[in-house]
Write a protein that holds these residues in place. Sequence first.
Motif, short mmCIF file in Angstrom:
data_model
loop_
_atom_site.label_atom_id
_atom_site.label_comp_id
_atom_site.label_asym_id
_atom_site.label_seq_id
_atom_site.Cartn_x
_atom_site.Cartn_y
_atom_site.Cartn_z
N ILE A 1 5.96 5.21 2.25
CA ILE A 1 5.71 6.54 2.71
C ILE A 1 6.79 7.46 2.32
CG2 ILE A 1 5.26 7.98 4.66
CD1 ILE A 1 4.72 5.29 6.12
N ASN A 2 6.67 8.56 2.01
CA ASN A 2 7.48 9.55 1.70
C ASN A 2 7.15 10.66 2.67
OD1 ASN A 2 8.04 8.03 -0.61
ND2 ASN A 2 7.32 9.44 -2.14
N ALA A 3 8.50 11.33 3.18
CA ALA A 3 8.57 12.36 3.97
C ALA A 3 9.84 12.88 4.10
CB ALA A 3 8.21 11.74 5.60
N ALA A 4 9.81 14.24 4.38
CA ALA A 4 11.16 15.02 4.35
C ALA A 4 11.69 15.23 5.79
CB ALA A 4 10.64 16.41 3.95
N VAL A 5 12.96 14.73 5.88
CA VAL A 5 13.48 14.86 7.30
C VAL A 5 13.92 15.98 7.76
CG1 VAL A 5 15.52 13.84 8.37
CG2 VAL A 5 14.64 12.56 6.50
N GLY B 1 16.38 17.76 5.51
CA GLY B 1 16.02 18.26 4.17
C GLY B 1 15.85 17.24 2.99
N LYS B 2 16.29 16.18 3.13
CA LYS B 2 16.04 15.07 2.18
C LYS B 2 14.81 14.49 2.27
CE LYS B 2 20.90 13.83 1.51
NZ LYS B 2 21.62 12.64 1.66
N VAL B 3 13.90 14.00 1.36
CA VAL B 3 12.80 13.46 1.25
C VAL B 3 13.21 11.86 1.08
CG1 VAL B 3 10.67 13.02 0.03
CG2 VAL B 3 11.68 15.23 0.21
N LEU B 4 13.01 11.04 1.98
CA LEU B 4 13.19 9.67 2.13
C LEU B 4 11.89 8.98 1.79
CD1 LEU B 4 15.39 9.34 5.15
CD2 LEU B 4 16.16 9.81 2.80
N ALA B 5 12.03 7.70 1.13
CA ALA B 5 11.02 6.61 0.98
C ALA B 5 11.37 5.50 1.88
CB ALA B 5 11.03 6.31 -0.38
N PHE B 6 10.33 5.13 2.68
CA PHE B 6 10.59 4.02 3.64
C PHE B 6 9.31 3.28 3.62
CE2 PHE B 6 9.41 8.04 5.60
CZ PHE B 6 8.39 7.99 6.36
N VAL B 7 9.51 2.03 4.29
CA VAL B 7 8.31 1.18 4.17
C VAL B 7 8.09 0.54 5.63
CG1 VAL B 7 7.97 -1.11 3.35
CG2 VAL B 7 9.37 0.21 1.97
N LEU B 8 7.07 0.54 6.04
CA LEU B 8 6.44 0.07 7.48
C LEU B 8 5.31 -0.78 7.26
CD1 LEU B 8 6.01 3.54 9.20
CD2 LEU B 8 7.87 2.24 9.20
N GLU B 9 5.41 -1.89 8.15
CA GLU B 9 4.60 -2.93 8.10
C GLU B 9 3.24 -2.04 8.59
OE1 GLU B 9 6.50 -3.51 12.13
OE2 GLU B 9 7.13 -2.90 9.93
N ARG B 10 1.91 -2.70 8.14
CA ARG B 10 0.72 -2.15 8.67
C ARG B 10 0.46 -2.08 10.05
NH1 ARG B 10 -2.33 -5.83 6.43
NH2 ARG B 10 -3.30 -6.51 8.32
N GLY C 1 0.76 -1.35 -0.23
CA GLY C 1 -0.06 -0.22 0.07
C GLY C 1 0.88 1.28 0.00
N ASP C 2 0.07 2.36 -0.03
CA ASP C 2 0.93 3.73 -0.07
C ASP C 2 0.48 4.51 0.88
OD1 ASP C 2 -0.46 5.83 -1.36
OD2 ASP C 2 -0.41 4.25 -2.98
N SER C 3 1.14 5.67 1.28
CA SER C 3 0.71 6.94 2.25
C SER C 3 1.51 8.21 1.58
CB SER C 3 0.94 6.52 3.59
OG SER C 3 0.28 7.51 4.31
N VAL C 4 1.35 8.41 0.35
CA VAL C 4 2.04 9.38 -0.17
C VAL C 4 1.25 10.58 -0.68
CG1 VAL C 4 4.08 7.90 -0.45
CG2 VAL C 4 2.10 8.23 -2.28
N ASN C 5 0.08 10.78 -0.43
CA ASN C 5 -0.86 11.84 -1.12
C ASN C 5 0.01 13.28 -0.85
OD1 ASN C 5 -2.89 13.40 -1.87
ND2 ASN C 5 -3.83 13.16 0.09
N PRO C 6 0.17 13.76 -2.04
CA PRO C 6 0.95 15.02 -1.87
C PRO C 6 -0.05 16.19 -1.57
CG PRO C 6 0.39 14.34 -4.11
CD PRO C 6 0.17 13.26 -3.43
N VAL C 7 -1.13 16.40 -1.54
CA VAL C 7 -2.00 17.46 -1.38
C VAL C 7 -2.25 17.51 0.25
CG1 VAL C 7 -3.23 17.23 -3.58
CG2 VAL C 7 -4.41 16.04 -1.62
#
Length: 411
Positions: A175-179, A186-195, A136-142
């Motif tokens: 998930i994508n998020a800025a550090v 300042g970097k945007v990382l992509a990471f993976v978490l179990e539900r 799944g994903d959690s990256v909605n940019p809005v």
Amino acid sequence: MSTITLDARSLPRTPWHGHAEESELGHWSAVARTVAEALAVDALARDKANAEPFSEVGLLRDSGLLNLLVPTEFGGGGGHWESAFAAVRIIATADGSIAQLLAYHYANQASIAFYADPANQGAWFARSAADGWLWGDSVNPVDPDLHLVAEGDGYRLNGLKRFSTGSSVGDVIVINAAVTGGKNDGKVLAFVLERTREGLELLGDWDHLGQRLSASGSVKYHDVFVAPQDVLGEVTAEPIATLLTPGLQLAFGNFYLGIAEGALSAGRAILLERKNSWFLSSADTYAQDPVFQRILGELKARTAAVGALAEKLNRRFDTEVGRAGDLDEAQRGDIAVAIAELKVVATEAALEVANRIYEVTGSSSTKNDVGLDLFWRNVRTHSLHDPVDYKKIEVGTYFLHGTNAPLSLYT
């Protein structure tokens, strides 16, 4: 003789190359048709129940479709994107929600190749294949950005993301998020978490007109710890990494097309079963009436034209992905616009077909237990993902001036 040691970072960023042979396409299309047939049996009842689609995910997992894109050396099906897009299209003829789940899964799982260091990709693919993960994903940019704060050698995640497709049934969520803070500030990382990660709350608030079984509810994060091993990599503007979004848009075009084909098939079956004919007609049955034949012919022809474009782009996408680190900005931009063209015509064709099919099926087909509305509700809901008018502007601007829209998770 000297020994040459390759730096893993110089290796290709994507594991896919070449194109699908007819045997591969035939195999995965047959698998998808079997799944679609099973889904079609109770598609309307499942839509009305609006339950989390765990059983449907199990069907996808058991079929092998979840591992289609995983290279064989890591335990997967070794398929190409052309086969994956074809599977999404076929599933959509029966159930648009599950087609969306599968489409997003392919894009989310492919984050391994687009973001992770090549030295780490094999381990991620192998874990996903071995456990049959749905991504799944959690990256909605809005939505406002999530808060990812450095803590020790890891991070703490807080915030809320709506429209997180597949999150409530996915084995893992990308998930994508800025550090903020630390060496990656300042970097945007992509990471993976179990539900089931501690602090991750699934709100279960997806209750919309269509795509009701796409598991697209909101996710809230309460001081969730993100360990170094959870991180795929940095989200950059590297052309091959940014190809992920056009790939997802191409998947959209394919499942809109599949929904149109499903509506046509259902409408054809209803028309053939209609007795007698309109009182002003000289035909014996509705199916023999040129008026209804003309409407179906028009809708079928338009859908076929969109299908031809989709098939062309599905195959071309494998070419562009195969360029890996050699993909340049011009090549990336050109296929993104070509996919935007498909998005425009697939959206409009699917909406027209799902709407006008009633013109040949008649008023009796509006009964709730017929379920013909499911096709329209699904395509109407998802086609609002990003305004199609902006896709038209994207195409027109490129045609006039050769310039691309700014990079985003929508372009």
